[in-house]
Write a protein that holds these residues in place. Sequence first.
Motif, PDB file in Angstrom:
ATOM      1  N   UNK A  63       0.850  -1.187   0.000  1.00  0.00           N
ATOM      2  CA  UNK A  63       0.000   0.000   0.000  1.00  0.00           C
ATOM      3  C   UNK A  63       0.888   1.241   0.000  1.00  0.00           C
ATOM      4  N   UNK A  64       0.585   2.142  -0.943  1.00  0.00           N
ATOM      5  CA  UNK A  64       1.300   3.411  -1.062  1.00  0.00           C
ATOM      6  C   UNK A  64       0.307   4.552  -0.969  1.00  0.00           C
ATOM      7  N   UNK A  65       0.732   5.621  -0.358  1.00  0.00           N
ATOM      8  CA  UNK A  65      -0.063   6.831  -0.264  1.00  0.00           C
ATOM      9  C   UNK A  65       0.529   7.857  -1.225  1.00  0.00           C
ATOM     10  N   UNK A  66      -0.284   8.333  -2.164  1.00  0.00           N
ATOM     11  CA  UNK A  66       0.127   9.371  -3.107  1.00  0.00           C
ATOM     12  C   UNK A  66      -0.627  10.641  -2.725  1.00  0.00           C
ATOM     13  N   UNK A  67       0.114  11.712  -2.479  1.00  0.00           N
ATOM     14  CA  UNK A  67      -0.476  12.980  -2.073  1.00  0.00           C
ATOM     15  C   UNK A  67      -0.270  14.004  -3.171  1.00  0.00           C
ATOM     16  N   UNK A  68      -1.323  14.725  -3.509  1.00  0.00           N
ATOM     17  CA  UNK A  68      -1.215  15.814  -4.475  1.00  0.00           C
ATOM     18  C   UNK A  68      -1.463  17.123  -3.726  1.00  0.00           C
ATOM     19  N   UNK A  69      -0.667  18.146  -4.046  1.00  0.00           N
ATOM     20  CA  UNK A  69      -0.663  19.414  -3.325  1.00  0.00           C
ATOM     21  C   UNK A  69      -0.771  20.579  -4.298  1.00  0.00           C
ATOM     22  N   UNK A  70      -1.541  21.600  -3.943  1.00  0.00           N
ATOM     23  CA  UNK A  70      -1.637  22.791  -4.775  1.00  0.00           C
ATOM     24  C   UNK A  70      -2.160  23.957  -3.931  1.00  0.00           C
ATOM     25  N   UNK A  79      -4.791  17.845 -11.035  1.00  0.00           N
ATOM     26  CA  UNK A  79      -3.664  16.991 -10.659  1.00  0.00           C
ATOM     27  C   UNK A  79      -4.155  15.656 -10.103  1.00  0.00           C
ATOM     28  N   UNK A  80      -5.192  15.692  -9.324  1.00  0.00           N
ATOM     29  CA  UNK A  80      -5.795  14.467  -8.785  1.00  0.00           C
ATOM     30  C   UNK A  80      -6.251  13.552  -9.919  1.00  0.00           C
ATOM     31  N   UNK A  81      -6.912  14.119 -10.913  1.00  0.00           N
ATOM     32  CA  UNK A  81      -7.376  13.338 -12.066  1.00  0.00           C
ATOM     33  C   UNK A  81      -6.189  12.786 -12.859  1.00  0.00           C
ATOM     34  N   UNK A  82      -5.104  13.548 -12.970  1.00  0.00           N
ATOM     35  CA  UNK A  82      -3.914  13.098 -13.694  1.00  0.00           C
ATOM     36  C   UNK A  82      -3.262  11.906 -12.997  1.00  0.00           C
ATOM     37  N   UNK A  83      -3.200  11.944 -11.666  1.00  0.00           N
ATOM     38  CA  UNK A  83      -2.635  10.817 -10.915  1.00  0.00           C
ATOM     39  C   UNK A  83      -3.518   9.588 -11.086  1.00  0.00           C
ATOM     40  N   UNK A  84      -4.820   9.763 -11.005  1.00  0.00           N
ATOM     41  CA  UNK A  84      -5.728   8.624 -11.193  1.00  0.00           C
ATOM     42  C   UNK A  84      -5.555   8.015 -12.577  1.00  0.00           C
ATOM     43  N   UNK A  85      -5.366   8.846 -13.593  1.00  0.00           N
ATOM     44  CA  UNK A  85      -5.151   8.331 -14.949  1.00  0.00           C
ATOM     45  C   UNK A  85      -3.831   7.566 -15.035  1.00  0.00           C
ATOM     46  N   UNK A  86      -2.786   8.095 -14.408  1.00  0.00           N
ATOM     47  CA  UNK A  86      -1.477   7.428 -14.430  1.00  0.00           C
ATOM     48  C   UNK A  86      -1.510   6.106 -13.674  1.00  0.00           C
ATOM     49  N   UNK A  87      -2.397   5.985 -12.702  1.00  0.00           N
ATOM     50  CA  UNK A  87      -2.482   4.788 -11.866  1.00  0.00           C
ATOM     51  C   UNK A  87      -3.619   3.860 -12.298  1.00  0.00           C
ATOM     52  N   UNK A  89      -5.634   0.916 -13.601  1.00  0.00           N
ATOM     53  CA  UNK A  89      -5.260  -0.497 -13.580  1.00  0.00           C
ATOM     54  C   UNK A  89      -4.767  -0.954 -12.211  1.00  0.00           C
ATOM     55  N   UNK A  90      -4.582  -0.015 -11.298  1.00  0.00           N
ATOM     56  CA  UNK A  90      -4.189  -0.346  -9.924  1.00  0.00           C
ATOM     57  C   UNK A  90      -5.369  -0.069  -8.999  1.00  0.00           C
ATOM     58  N   UNK A  91      -5.379  -0.708  -7.847  1.00  0.00           N
ATOM     59  CA  UNK A  91      -6.510  -0.619  -6.932  1.00  0.00           C
ATOM     60  C   UNK A  91      -6.421   0.649  -6.080  1.00  0.00           C
ATOM     61  N   UNK A  92      -7.392   1.547  -6.261  1.00  0.00           N
ATOM     62  CA  UNK A  92      -7.504   2.750  -5.448  1.00  0.00           C
ATOM     63  C   UNK A  92      -8.266   2.382  -4.177  1.00  0.00           C
ATOM     64  N   UNK A  93      -7.622   2.519  -3.028  1.00  0.00           N
ATOM     65  CA  UNK A  93      -8.238   2.156  -1.743  1.00  0.00           C
ATOM     66  C   UNK A  93      -9.014   3.308  -1.120  1.00  0.00           C
ATOM     67  N   UNK A 109      -5.239  12.818  -0.628  1.00  0.00           N
ATOM     68  CA  UNK A 109      -4.449  11.625  -0.363  1.00  0.00           C
ATOM     69  C   UNK A 109      -5.123  10.474  -1.106  1.00  0.00           C
ATOM     70  N   UNK A 110      -4.382   9.852  -2.008  1.00  0.00           N
ATOM     71  CA  UNK A 110      -4.879   8.726  -2.785  1.00  0.00           C
ATOM     72  C   UNK A 110      -4.079   7.507  -2.372  1.00  0.00           C
ATOM     73  N   UNK A 111      -4.731   6.552  -1.737  1.00  0.00           N
ATOM     74  CA  UNK A 111      -4.051   5.314  -1.301  1.00  0.00           C
ATOM     75  C   UNK A 111      -4.304   4.206  -2.320  1.00  0.00           C
ATOM     76  N   UNK A 112      -3.215   3.601  -2.759  1.00  0.00           N
ATOM     77  CA  UNK A 112      -3.286   2.529  -3.752  1.00  0.00           C
ATOM     78  C   UNK A 112      -2.667   1.242  -3.208  1.00  0.00           C
TER      79      UNK A 112
END
Length: 116
Positions: A63-70, A79-87, A89-93, A109-112
């Motif tokens: 489990x990794x936590x990806x944080x976007x800041x602005x 930026x949140x939508x861009x991270x979701x697009x890059x990820x 195929x992976x499980x967003x928790x 905070x997006x946990x995958x």
Amino acid sequence: MNEQQLYTALSTSADITQIVNSDDIYSGYLPESAKLPAVTFYYVSSDPDNTLHDGYTGHALSRYSINVWSKSYPQIQELRAAVKAAMAGHVLQSDIPLHEPDNQLYRFVLDYTLYD
């Protein structure tokens, strides 16, 4: 996916790097001197993959936590939508807003869960 592969996925995403310079993607916590917008990520935990016969397989669900800041709400949404697009195929928790509007700081905070 390990930590280096996660960094590569984030730092080579055209959608992300249109918003954030790849120098502003950090493994660990956001440095005090960081420019915004920025992306941080860190390892949270893992669930080792085991079999009844051989035990640990050398793989895990991590489990990794990806944080976007602005400093801008519309930009944090982009930026949140861009991270979701890059990820994809992976499980967003989880997808948690942790905004500080009084400080004009917006954060998600997006946990995958990633298989390594």
